[in-house]
Design a protein around this motif. Structure first.
Motif, PDB file in Angstrom:
ATOM      1  N   ASP A   8       0.817  -1.219   0.000  1.00 57.96           N
ATOM      2  CA  ASP A   8       0.000   0.000   0.000  1.00 57.96           C
ATOM      3  C   ASP A   8       0.854   1.273   0.000  1.00 57.96           C
ATOM      4  O   ASP A   8       0.321   2.379   0.095  1.00 57.96           O
ATOM      5  CB  ASP A   8      -0.962   0.009   1.195  1.00 57.96           C
ATOM      6  CG  ASP A   8      -0.243   0.104   2.531  1.00 57.96           C
ATOM      7  OD1 ASP A   8       1.004  -0.008   2.558  1.00 57.96           O
ATOM      8  OD2 ASP A   8      -0.934   0.295   3.552  1.00 57.96           O
ATOM      9  N   ALA A   9       2.180   1.133  -0.122  1.00 58.74           N
ATOM     10  CA  ALA A   9       3.045   2.317  -0.116  1.00 58.74           C
ATOM     11  C   ALA A   9       2.691   3.212  -1.293  1.00 58.74           C
ATOM     12  O   ALA A   9       2.449   2.740  -2.402  1.00 58.74           O
ATOM     13  CB  ALA A   9       4.505   1.903  -0.192  1.00 58.74           C
ATOM     14  N   THR A  10       2.646   4.498  -1.036  1.00 52.91           N
ATOM     15  CA  THR A  10       2.271   5.441  -2.084  1.00 52.91           C
ATOM     16  C   THR A  10       3.276   6.591  -2.123  1.00 52.91           C
ATOM     17  O   THR A  10       4.139   6.688  -1.272  1.00 52.91           O
ATOM     18  CB  THR A  10       0.817   5.930  -1.838  1.00 52.91           C
ATOM     19  OG1 THR A  10       0.355   6.622  -2.979  1.00 52.91           O
ATOM     20  CG2 THR A  10       0.716   6.828  -0.642  1.00 52.91           C
ATOM     21  N   GLU A  11       3.160   7.434  -3.157  1.00 56.04           N
ATOM     22  CA  GLU A  11       4.121   8.523  -3.350  1.00 56.04           C
ATOM     23  C   GLU A  11       3.423   9.865  -3.187  1.00 56.04           C
ATOM     24  O   GLU A  11       2.285  10.033  -3.616  1.00 56.04           O
ATOM     25  CB  GLU A  11       4.696   8.470  -4.784  1.00 56.04           C
ATOM     26  CG  GLU A  11       5.361   7.164  -5.158  1.00 56.04           C
ATOM     27  CD  GLU A  11       6.816   7.120  -4.732  1.00 56.04           C
ATOM     28  OE1 GLU A  11       7.346   8.178  -4.336  1.00 56.04           O
ATOM     29  OE2 GLU A  11       7.403   6.028  -4.789  1.00 56.04           O
ATOM     30  N   PHE A  12       4.091  10.807  -2.558  1.00 62.72           N
ATOM     31  CA  PHE A  12       3.640  12.207  -2.558  1.00 62.72           C
ATOM     32  C   PHE A  12       4.896  13.049  -2.697  1.00 62.72           C
ATOM     33  O   PHE A  12       5.545  13.378  -1.704  1.00 62.72           O
ATOM     34  CB  PHE A  12       2.862  12.539  -1.283  1.00 62.72           C
ATOM     35  CG  PHE A  12       2.168  13.874  -1.332  1.00 62.72           C
ATOM     36  CD1 PHE A  12       1.246  14.166  -2.348  1.00 62.72           C
ATOM     37  CD2 PHE A  12       2.420  14.847  -0.392  1.00 62.72           C
ATOM     38  CE1 PHE A  12       0.608  15.390  -2.401  1.00 62.72           C
ATOM     39  CE2 PHE A  12       1.779  16.079  -0.431  1.00 62.72           C
ATOM     40  CZ  PHE A  12       0.876  16.342  -1.435  1.00 62.72           C
ATOM     41  N   PRO A  13       5.275  13.364  -3.950  1.00 57.79           N
ATOM     42  CA  PRO A  13       6.579  13.964  -4.209  1.00 57.79           C
ATOM     43  C   PRO A  13       6.761  15.328  -3.532  1.00 57.79           C
ATOM     44  O   PRO A  13       5.794  16.035  -3.270  1.00 57.79           O
ATOM     45  CB  PRO A  13       6.600  14.139  -5.742  1.00 57.79           C
ATOM     46  CG  PRO A  13       5.441  13.390  -6.267  1.00 57.79           C
ATOM     47  CD  PRO A  13       4.472  13.193  -5.145  1.00 57.79           C
ATOM     48  N   GLU A  14       8.015  15.647  -3.268  1.00 63.68           N
ATOM     49  CA  GLU A  14       8.391  16.919  -2.649  1.00 63.68           C
ATOM     50  C   GLU A  14       7.761  18.098  -3.384  1.00 63.68           C
ATOM     51  O   GLU A  14       7.292  19.061  -2.763  1.00 63.68           O
ATOM     52  CB  GLU A  14       9.921  17.038  -2.678  1.00 63.68           C
ATOM     53  CG  GLU A  14      10.507  18.092  -1.769  1.00 63.68           C
ATOM     54  CD  GLU A  14      10.271  17.809  -0.284  1.00 63.68           C
ATOM     55  OE1 GLU A  14      10.457  16.662   0.147  1.00 63.68           O
ATOM     56  OE2 GLU A  14       9.896  18.769   0.423  1.00 63.68           O
ATOM     57  N   THR A  15       7.703  18.012  -4.712  1.00 59.69           N
ATOM     58  CA  THR A  15       7.140  19.119  -5.498  1.00 59.69           C
ATOM     59  C   THR A  15       5.660  19.326  -5.171  1.00 59.69           C
ATOM     60  O   THR A  15       5.165  20.446  -5.190  1.00 59.69           O
ATOM     61  CB  THR A  15       7.293  18.842  -7.012  1.00 59.69           C
ATOM     62  OG1 THR A  15       6.896  17.489  -7.263  1.00 59.69           O
ATOM     63  CG2 THR A  15       8.712  19.048  -7.473  1.00 59.69           C
TER      64      THR A  15
END
Ligand SMILES: NC(=O)C1=CN([C@@H]2O[C@H](COP(=O)(O)OP(=O)(O)OC[C@H]3O[C@@H](n4cnc5c(N)ncnc54)[C@H](O)[C@@H]3O)[C@@H](O)[C@H]2O)C=CC1
Ligand SMILES: Nc1nc(O)c(N)c(N[C@@H]2O[C@H](COP(=O)(O)O)[C@@H](O)[C@H]2O)n1
Length: 124
Positions: A8-15
């Motif tokens: 369930d790992a997801t991404e929320f980029p620094e940008t």
């Protein structure tokens, strides 16, 4: 050996985080306001509904705002939900963003215990 990245790992980029920063509590905890720093977050349909019908968990937003919701959790000490939401959704209320943490995501740096408050109908 490093643990595998959870499913369930997801991404929320620094940008994507940059625009939120001015609206969040400071990361270093340097601010001590008289009142709790409170952020209201919810997803709503164009006709202002929160759900298809009472008690039906409904995905309204898409992957990016859902990731934002997870990130907001990592930047607050507590989460307040209603008792109806607890019963209907049984939400995890964690933050499984890679590099931020909350449920074993790789590179966890901000995993923290979170206080869950559920107001009951009698106001307690
Ligand atoms: N789209 C979204 O972002 C979200 C959708 N939901 C959905 O919303 C639904 C549940 O939401 P709600 O119907 O708002 O119920 P809720 O039970 O989650 O929230 C209402 C809360 O207000 C309290 N309350 C009611 N009257 C009060 C009063 N006079 N004084 C003080 N407290 C009072 C209740 O005890 C309850 O804890 C669920 O179906 C859930 O899936 C929930 C959270 C977010
Ligand atoms: N960001 C967002 N988009 C939607 O479409 C939603 N329905 C919600 N709902 C909120 O997320 C909770 C579920 O969280 P978990 O995935 O179990 O951690 C749910 O209870 C609502 O508060 N959010």
């Amino acid at each position: 050996m490093a643990s595998p990245i959870p499913n369930d790992a997801t991404e929320f980029p620094e940008t994507d985080r940059l625009f939120l920063e001015p609206h969040l509590p400071p990361k270093d905890g340097s601010s001590h306001p008289a009142l709790p720093f409170t952020t209201l977050t919810f997803a709503t349909s164009l006709d202002s509904s929160l759900t298809l019908s009472p008690g039906t968990p409904t995905a309204i937003s898409g992957p990016q705002p859902e990731a934002m919701t997870l990130y907001l959790r990592s930047r607050h000490d507590g989460i307040l939900i209603g008792v109806g939401t607890a019963v209907a959704d049984d939400p995890s209320l964690n933050c499984h963003i890679v590099g931020v943490g909350g449920s074993g995501a790789m590179g966890s740096t901000a995993s923290q215990g979170q206080l869950l408050l559920i107001p009951l109908p009698d106001g307690t």
